[in-house]
Design a protein around this motif. Structure first.
Motif, short mmCIF file in Angstrom:
data_model
loop_
_atom_site.label_atom_id
_atom_site.label_comp_id
_atom_site.label_asym_id
_atom_site.label_seq_id
_atom_site.Cartn_x
_atom_site.Cartn_y
_atom_site.Cartn_z
N ASP A 9 37.81 24.52 -21.41
CA ASP A 9 38.24 23.34 -20.67
C ASP A 9 37.70 22.12 -21.40
OD1 ASP A 9 38.00 21.07 -18.84
OD2 ASP A 9 38.60 22.46 -17.26
N THR A 10 38.58 21.21 -21.79
CA THR A 10 38.18 20.05 -22.57
C THR A 10 37.25 19.12 -21.80
OG1 THR A 10 40.27 20.16 -23.74
CG2 THR A 10 39.08 18.11 -23.93
N THR A 11 37.48 18.98 -20.49
CA THR A 11 36.69 18.05 -19.68
C THR A 11 35.30 18.57 -19.39
OG1 THR A 11 38.72 17.22 -18.67
CG2 THR A 11 36.65 16.74 -17.53
N THR A 12 35.21 19.82 -18.92
CA THR A 12 33.92 20.37 -18.51
C THR A 12 33.22 21.16 -19.62
OG1 THR A 12 34.86 22.45 -17.72
CG2 THR A 12 34.75 20.63 -16.14
N ASP A 40 46.58 30.81 -6.85
CA ASP A 40 45.44 30.43 -6.02
C ASP A 40 45.72 29.16 -5.23
OD1 ASP A 40 44.06 32.62 -6.97
OD2 ASP A 40 42.78 31.49 -8.33
N LEU A 41 46.37 28.19 -5.86
CA LEU A 41 46.71 26.95 -5.16
C LEU A 41 47.67 27.23 -4.00
CD1 LEU A 41 47.17 24.48 -8.14
CD2 LEU A 41 45.42 24.35 -6.36
N ALA A 42 48.68 28.05 -4.26
CA ALA A 42 49.66 28.39 -3.22
C ALA A 42 49.00 29.15 -2.08
CB ALA A 42 50.81 29.20 -3.81
N ALA A 43 48.09 30.07 -2.41
CA ALA A 43 47.40 30.87 -1.39
C ALA A 43 46.53 29.99 -0.49
CB ALA A 43 46.55 31.95 -2.06
N ASN A 44 46.06 28.88 -1.03
CA ASN A 44 45.23 27.96 -0.26
C ASN A 44 46.03 26.80 0.35
OD1 ASN A 44 42.71 29.23 -0.62
ND2 ASN A 44 42.62 28.44 -2.71
N GLY A 45 47.35 26.89 0.25
CA GLY A 45 48.21 25.85 0.82
C GLY A 45 48.11 24.53 0.09
N GLU A 46 47.78 24.58 -1.18
CA GLU A 46 47.60 23.35 -1.96
C GLU A 46 48.67 23.20 -3.02
OE1 GLU A 46 43.59 22.99 -3.41
OE2 GLU A 46 42.82 23.99 -1.65
N GLY A 47 49.90 23.56 -2.67
CA GLY A 47 50.98 23.49 -3.65
C GLY A 47 51.43 22.07 -3.94
N ALA A 48 51.24 21.17 -3.00
CA ALA A 48 51.69 19.80 -3.22
C ALA A 48 50.70 19.06 -4.10
CB ALA A 48 51.83 19.08 -1.88
N GLY A 49 51.18 18.07 -4.78
CA GLY A 49 50.32 17.32 -5.68
C GLY A 49 50.34 17.90 -7.07
N ARG A 50 49.64 17.26 -7.96
CA ARG A 50 49.64 17.71 -9.35
C ARG A 50 48.21 17.79 -9.87
NH1 ARG A 50 54.34 15.01 -8.62
NH2 ARG A 50 56.19 16.00 -9.50
N ILE A 51 47.96 18.81 -10.64
CA ILE A 51 46.67 18.98 -11.29
C ILE A 51 46.94 19.11 -12.79
CG2 ILE A 51 44.65 20.47 -11.58
CD1 ILE A 51 45.07 21.31 -8.64
N ARG A 52 46.21 18.38 -13.59
CA ARG A 52 46.39 18.43 -15.04
C ARG A 52 45.10 18.93 -15.68
NH1 ARG A 52 45.19 14.66 -19.08
NH2 ARG A 52 46.52 14.79 -20.89
N LEU A 53 45.21 19.99 -16.44
CA LEU A 53 44.07 20.53 -17.17
C LEU A 53 44.37 20.49 -18.67
CD1 LEU A 53 43.37 23.77 -15.11
CD2 LEU A 53 42.12 21.63 -15.00
N ALA A 65 32.67 27.49 -33.85
CA ALA A 65 33.97 27.28 -33.20
C ALA A 65 34.63 26.02 -33.76
CB ALA A 65 33.78 27.15 -31.70
N GLU A 66 35.94 26.13 -34.03
CA GLU A 66 36.73 25.01 -34.53
C GLU A 66 37.97 24.89 -33.64
OE1 GLU A 66 39.55 24.00 -38.37
OE2 GLU A 66 38.44 25.86 -38.33
N VAL A 67 38.24 23.69 -33.14
CA VAL A 67 39.43 23.47 -32.32
C VAL A 67 40.66 23.55 -33.22
CG1 VAL A 67 40.66 21.83 -30.85
CG2 VAL A 67 38.17 22.04 -30.67
N VAL A 72 48.06 21.55 -22.45
CA VAL A 72 47.91 20.87 -21.17
C VAL A 72 48.66 21.69 -20.14
CG1 VAL A 72 48.42 18.79 -19.83
CG2 VAL A 72 47.71 18.60 -22.23
N LEU A 73 47.96 22.10 -19.08
CA LEU A 73 48.58 22.83 -17.98
C LEU A 73 48.83 21.84 -16.86
CD1 LEU A 73 46.35 26.04 -17.79
CD2 LEU A 73 48.48 25.72 -19.03
N LEU A 74 50.07 21.77 -16.40
CA LEU A 74 50.43 20.93 -15.26
C LEU A 74 50.73 21.84 -14.10
CD1 LEU A 74 52.80 18.41 -17.05
CD2 LEU A 74 50.44 18.04 -16.37
N LEU A 75 49.90 21.79 -13.09
CA LEU A 75 50.05 22.65 -11.92
C LEU A 75 50.63 21.85 -10.78
CD1 LEU A 75 46.58 24.35 -12.19
CD2 LEU A 75 48.73 25.19 -13.07
N GLY A 76 51.48 22.50 -10.00
CA GLY A 76 52.07 21.84 -8.84
C GLY A 76 53.26 20.98 -9.20
#
Length: 87
Positions: A9-12, A40-53, A65-67, A72-76
């Motif tokens: 994960d680039t952010t964390t 997992d998002l659908a199972a928790n009722g969090e399908g609305a909205g967008r998450i970008r990883l 390690a070399e990048v 980019v994963l766009l969820l929702g």
């Protein structure tokens, strides 16, 4: 020594997968991760909205390690295209 690949994960900077045989295996792991997160998002009722990883694909050789790619994963994104109310 044969290189391996991993996903981070680039952010964390959290390592999400490691010991992948090649770049194609890293892409398959990205697909699985995307499917698992959507489920997992659908199972928790969090399908609305967008998450970008943003994830880095890293090539590991002799402990270093070399990048070598970014994904980019766009969820929702299954939300209706016209989600704003009509004026």
């Amino acid at each position: 020594m044969t290189p391996s690949y991993q996903l981070r994960d680039t952010t964390t900077h959290q390592l999400l997968a490691q010991g992948l045989a090649d770049y194609a295996a890293a892409e398959a792991a990205l697909d699985r991760l995307d499917d698992e997160l959507e489920h997992d998002l659908a199972a928790n009722g969090e399908g609305a909205g967008r998450i970008r990883l943003r994830l880095d694909v890293e090539k590991v050789f002799d402990g270093a390690a070399e990048v070598v790619g970014h994904h980019v994963l766009l969820l929702g994104v299954d939300d209706p295209a016209d989600s704003l109310p009509a004026l």
